[in-house]
Scaffold this motif. Sequence first.
Motif, PDB file in Angstrom:
ATOM      1  N   LEU A 165       0.772  -1.295   0.013  1.00  0.00           N
ATOM      2  CA  LEU A 165       0.078   0.142  -0.105  1.00  0.00           C
ATOM      3  C   LEU A 165       0.999   1.227  -0.033  1.00  0.00           C
ATOM      4  CD1 LEU A 165      -2.185  -2.046   0.517  1.00  0.00           C
ATOM      5  CD2 LEU A 165      -3.304  -0.256   1.798  1.00  0.00           C
ATOM      6  N   HIS A 166       1.966   1.112  -0.346  1.00  0.00           N
ATOM      7  CA  HIS A 166       2.936   2.542  -0.668  1.00  0.00           C
ATOM      8  C   HIS A 166       1.943   3.402  -1.801  1.00  0.00           C
ATOM      9  CE1 HIS A 166       6.707   1.308   1.339  1.00  0.00           C
ATOM     10  NE2 HIS A 166       6.029   1.592   2.218  1.00  0.00           N
ATOM     11  N   GLY A 167       1.989   4.633  -1.860  1.00  0.00           N
ATOM     12  CA  GLY A 167       1.217   5.442  -2.746  1.00  0.00           C
ATOM     13  C   GLY A 167       1.577   5.108  -4.247  1.00  0.00           C
ATOM     14  N   ASP A 168       2.860   4.771  -4.557  1.00  0.00           N
ATOM     15  CA  ASP A 168       3.040   4.597  -5.871  1.00  0.00           C
ATOM     16  C   ASP A 168       2.624   3.296  -6.477  1.00  0.00           C
ATOM     17  OD1 ASP A 168       5.243   3.596  -4.333  1.00  0.00           O
ATOM     18  OD2 ASP A 168       6.295   3.222  -5.776  1.00  0.00           O
ATOM     19  N   HIS A 169       1.868   2.678  -5.797  1.00  0.00           N
ATOM     20  CA  HIS A 169       1.401   1.215  -6.250  1.00  0.00           C
ATOM     21  C   HIS A 169      -0.171   1.370  -5.978  1.00  0.00           C
ATOM     22  CE1 HIS A 169       5.217  -1.038  -6.477  1.00  0.00           C
ATOM     23  NE2 HIS A 169       5.467   0.004  -5.699  1.00  0.00           N
ATOM     24  N   VAL A 170      -0.855   2.265  -5.465  1.00  0.00           N
ATOM     25  CA  VAL A 170      -2.041   2.483  -5.114  1.00  0.00           C
ATOM     26  C   VAL A 170      -2.896   3.531  -5.368  1.00  0.00           C
ATOM     27  CG1 VAL A 170      -2.161   0.333  -3.354  1.00  0.00           C
ATOM     28  CG2 VAL A 170      -1.956   2.802  -2.615  1.00  0.00           C
ATOM     29  N   LEU A 171      -2.472   4.556  -5.477  1.00  0.00           N
ATOM     30  CA  LEU A 171      -2.900   5.849  -5.632  1.00  0.00           C
ATOM     31  C   LEU A 171      -3.924   6.219  -7.060  1.00  0.00           C
ATOM     32  CD1 LEU A 171      -0.473   8.536  -4.155  1.00  0.00           C
ATOM     33  CD2 LEU A 171      -2.478   7.531  -3.166  1.00  0.00           C
ATOM     34  N   GLY A 172      -3.965   4.856  -7.893  1.00  0.00           N
ATOM     35  CA  GLY A 172      -4.582   5.250  -9.061  1.00  0.00           C
ATOM     36  C   GLY A 172      -6.141   4.562  -8.734  1.00  0.00           C
ATOM     37  N   LEU A 173      -6.113   3.843  -7.734  1.00  0.00           N
ATOM     38  CA  LEU A 173      -7.401   2.909  -7.480  1.00  0.00           C
ATOM     39  C   LEU A 173      -8.506   3.799  -7.498  1.00  0.00           C
ATOM     40  CD1 LEU A 173      -6.252   0.275  -4.668  1.00  0.00           C
ATOM     41  CD2 LEU A 173      -7.165  -0.147  -6.933  1.00  0.00           C
ATOM     42  N   ALA A 174      -8.553   4.950  -6.615  1.00  0.00           N
ATOM     43  CA  ALA A 174      -9.900   5.495  -6.688  1.00  0.00           C
ATOM     44  C   ALA A 174     -10.501   6.008  -7.989  1.00  0.00           C
ATOM     45  CB  ALA A 174      -9.644   6.859  -5.664  1.00  0.00           C
ATOM     46  N   GLY A 175      -9.492   6.962  -8.850  1.00  0.00           N
ATOM     47  CA  GLY A 175      -9.669   7.274 -10.072  1.00  0.00           C
ATOM     48  C   GLY A 175     -10.421   6.257 -10.996  1.00  0.00           C
ATOM     49  N   LEU A 176      -9.518   5.167 -11.022  1.00  0.00           N
ATOM     50  CA  LEU A 176     -10.160   3.917 -11.955  1.00  0.00           C
ATOM     51  C   LEU A 176     -11.435   3.476 -11.547  1.00  0.00           C
ATOM     52  CD1 LEU A 176      -9.571   2.014 -13.998  1.00  0.00           C
ATOM     53  CD2 LEU A 176      -8.270   0.442 -12.422  1.00  0.00           C
ATOM     54  N   LEU A 177     -11.785   3.136 -10.141  1.00  0.00           N
ATOM     55  CA  LEU A 177     -13.128   2.855  -9.725  1.00  0.00           C
ATOM     56  C   LEU A 177     -13.862   3.826  -9.984  1.00  0.00           C
ATOM     57  CD1 LEU A 177     -11.050   0.680  -8.390  1.00  0.00           C
ATOM     58  CD2 LEU A 177     -12.729   0.526  -6.408  1.00  0.00           C
ATOM     59  N   GLN A 178     -13.825   5.061  -9.792  1.00  0.00           N
ATOM     60  CA  GLN A 178     -14.832   5.991 -10.047  1.00  0.00           C
ATOM     61  C   GLN A 178     -15.044   6.046 -11.849  1.00  0.00           C
ATOM     62  OE1 GLN A 178     -14.250  10.496  -9.520  1.00  0.00           O
ATOM     63  NE2 GLN A 178     -15.748  10.208  -7.880  1.00  0.00           N
ATOM     64  N   THR A 179     -13.969   5.870 -12.378  1.00  0.00           N
ATOM     65  CA  THR A 179     -14.284   5.783 -14.103  1.00  0.00           C
ATOM     66  C   THR A 179     -15.387   4.788 -14.132  1.00  0.00           C
ATOM     67  OG1 THR A 179     -12.322   6.848 -14.474  1.00  0.00           O
ATOM     68  CG2 THR A 179     -13.470   5.597 -16.289  1.00  0.00           C
ATOM     69  N   TRP A 180     -15.126   3.547 -13.710  1.00  0.00           N
ATOM     70  CA  TRP A 180     -15.831   2.558 -13.782  1.00  0.00           C
ATOM     71  C   TRP A 180     -17.420   2.767 -13.521  1.00  0.00           C
ATOM     72  CZ3 TRP A 180     -11.654  -1.229 -11.839  1.00  0.00           C
ATOM     73  CH2 TRP A 180     -11.119  -1.732 -12.893  1.00  0.00           C
ATOM     74  N   ASP A 181     -17.513   3.648 -12.385  1.00  0.00           N
ATOM     75  CA  ASP A 181     -18.729   3.956 -11.894  1.00  0.00           C
ATOM     76  C   ASP A 181     -19.551   4.862 -12.821  1.00  0.00           C
ATOM     77  OD1 ASP A 181     -20.723   3.685 -10.121  1.00  0.00           O
ATOM     78  OD2 ASP A 181     -19.485   4.754  -8.470  1.00  0.00           O
ATOM     79  N   PHE A 182     -18.768   5.736 -13.585  1.00  0.00           N
ATOM     80  CA  PHE A 182     -19.211   6.620 -14.316  1.00  0.00           C
ATOM     81  C   PHE A 182     -19.822   5.993 -15.757  1.00  0.00           C
ATOM     82  CE2 PHE A 182     -16.528  10.454 -12.654  1.00  0.00           C
ATOM     83  CZ  PHE A 182     -17.535  10.795 -11.676  1.00  0.00           C
ATOM     84  N   ASN A 183     -19.107   4.858 -15.900  1.00  0.00           N
ATOM     85  CA  ASN A 183     -19.234   4.071 -16.993  1.00  0.00           C
ATOM     86  C   ASN A 183     -20.459   3.013 -16.827  1.00  0.00           C
ATOM     87  OD1 ASN A 183     -17.638   5.591 -18.771  1.00  0.00           O
ATOM     88  ND2 ASN A 183     -15.958   4.332 -18.320  1.00  0.00           N
ATOM     89  N   GLU A 184     -21.039   3.169 -15.781  1.00  0.00           N
ATOM     90  CA  GLU A 184     -22.014   2.208 -15.456  1.00  0.00           C
ATOM     91  C   GLU A 184     -21.800   0.654 -15.327  1.00  0.00           C
ATOM     92  OE1 GLU A 184     -25.382   3.253 -17.843  1.00  0.00           O
ATOM     93  OE2 GLU A 184     -25.930   5.082 -17.002  1.00  0.00           O
ATOM     94  N   ARG A 185     -20.634   0.427 -14.750  1.00  0.00           N
ATOM     95  CA  ARG A 185     -20.231  -0.848 -14.399  1.00  0.00           C
ATOM     96  C   ARG A 185     -21.280  -1.534 -13.446  1.00  0.00           C
ATOM     97  NH1 ARG A 185     -14.287  -3.571 -13.660  1.00  0.00           N
ATOM     98  NH2 ARG A 185     -14.972  -5.326 -12.427  1.00  0.00           N
ATOM     99  N   ASP A 186     -21.668  -2.778 -13.833  1.00  0.00           N
ATOM    100  CA  ASP A 186     -22.302  -3.573 -12.905  1.00  0.00           C
ATOM    101  C   ASP A 186     -21.369  -4.871 -12.500  1.00  0.00           C
ATOM    102  OD1 ASP A 186     -22.562  -5.147 -15.244  1.00  0.00           O
ATOM    103  OD2 ASP A 186     -24.769  -4.726 -15.329  1.00  0.00           O
ATOM    104  N   ARG A 187     -20.428  -5.286 -13.201  1.00  0.00           N
ATOM    105  CA  ARG A 187     -19.539  -6.460 -13.245  1.00  0.00           C
ATOM    106  C   ARG A 187     -18.972  -6.287 -11.922  1.00  0.00           C
ATOM    107  NH1 ARG A 187     -14.271  -8.425 -16.483  1.00  0.00           N
ATOM    108  NH2 ARG A 187     -14.080 -10.480 -15.202  1.00  0.00           N
ATOM    109  N   PRO A 188     -18.891  -7.342 -10.979  1.00  0.00           N
ATOM    110  CA  PRO A 188     -18.281  -7.223  -9.596  1.00  0.00           C
ATOM    111  C   PRO A 188     -16.640  -7.173  -9.764  1.00  0.00           C
ATOM    112  CG  PRO A 188     -19.797  -9.165  -9.554  1.00  0.00           C
ATOM    113  CD  PRO A 188     -19.827  -8.632 -11.033  1.00  0.00           C
ATOM    114  N   LEU A 189     -16.038  -6.484  -9.001  1.00  0.00           N
ATOM    115  CA  LEU A 189     -14.536  -6.435  -9.022  1.00  0.00           C
ATOM    116  C   LEU A 189     -14.105  -7.019  -7.821  1.00  0.00           C
ATOM    117  CD1 LEU A 189     -12.005  -5.140 -10.228  1.00  0.00           C
ATOM    118  CD2 LEU A 189     -12.652  -3.076  -8.861  1.00  0.00           C
ATOM    119  N   ALA A 190     -12.934  -7.674  -7.808  1.00  0.00           N
ATOM    120  CA  ALA A 190     -12.001  -8.151  -6.655  1.00  0.00           C
ATOM    121  C   ALA A 190     -10.820  -7.459  -6.516  1.00  0.00           C
ATOM    122  CB  ALA A 190     -12.131  -9.730  -6.799  1.00  0.00           C
TER     123      ALA A 190
END
Length: 319
Positions: free
Chosen positions: A60-85
């Motif tokens: 969980l050092h930042g250079d390995h995880v700080l893109g998570l929020a943006g990517l998950l939010q983009t999927w939300d905007f694109n109306e994703r319904d497929r589960p993510l693990a």
Amino acid sequence: MRVTFLGTSGAVPTTERNPTALLVEREGDRLLFDCGEGTQRQMMRFETGFDVGHIFVSHLHGDHVLGLAGLLQTWDFNERDRPLAVHAPAGTRSRVEQLIAPTGEQPSYPVRIHQVEAGETVLDREEYEVRAVDVEHRTTAVGYALIEDDRKGRFDREKAETELGLEPGPKYSKLHRGEPVEHEGRTIHPEEVVGPPRPGRTVVYTGDTRPTESVIDAADGADLLIHDGTFGDEHHDRAEKTAHSTAREAATVAREAGAKRLALTHLSTRYTGRGWQLEEQAEEVFDGRVFMADDGMRVEVPYPDSDREFTVEMLDRAG
């Protein structure tokens, strides 16, 4: 199997390198390993596709995880319904939850956080598995090994037809599945027409780590080892202090593991514009089988018994 390097920089980005992320495509499955800042843009830029079902976080050092929020939010905007693990080291669930919802809103699609420990099979598919690997970093961390099952042996159609008198049909399928068949009063056994099992492919990704025996074991005969190669020889002390590896140390791991290829990644900004120097140091140990990963580099990993070659290409870096 295709590996696309989306981010290959060390702790901070440069104009040429994004923070750490790589995407593996296998028979239609897309698996994302780490997700540094800007990963979603790199996925667009290098046209990897967004249909990802599993994200594997090394630590969980930042250079390995700080893109998570943006990517998950983009999927939300694109109306994703497929589960993510999202798979992450044991004890990090609450921190991952905070990372994926910094605005306080949860994604509208199901997100499952799976805490993993070294040695555990994280993802078990019909033809392959992803296993967590013990590494040594200055925080809770794991690497990952994608290991394909052995494939069925080759079916000797000529022998089946000319020597045994078998016509193409269901009996071929049964024999290839390992089942005997009856033909003209005799039993034909699979081993008469089916060769020995053929090995699958193995790709190992360490994340950030010192050289370890556990990685050597996991990368035994690996087709591709993607290893922390943050520093050169002149900063060996720094590598030890920060729990990273030098390029030479990564090459030594690859050599001892009997890996076929080594990709160095997580390059320190100290070496901006001269990553080739680290590649040269690694070549002294693992000659001819090392390359320094760059953003937008795509690697095709063939089956061990294939007549296709291991290939490395650079995708368009424009934009």
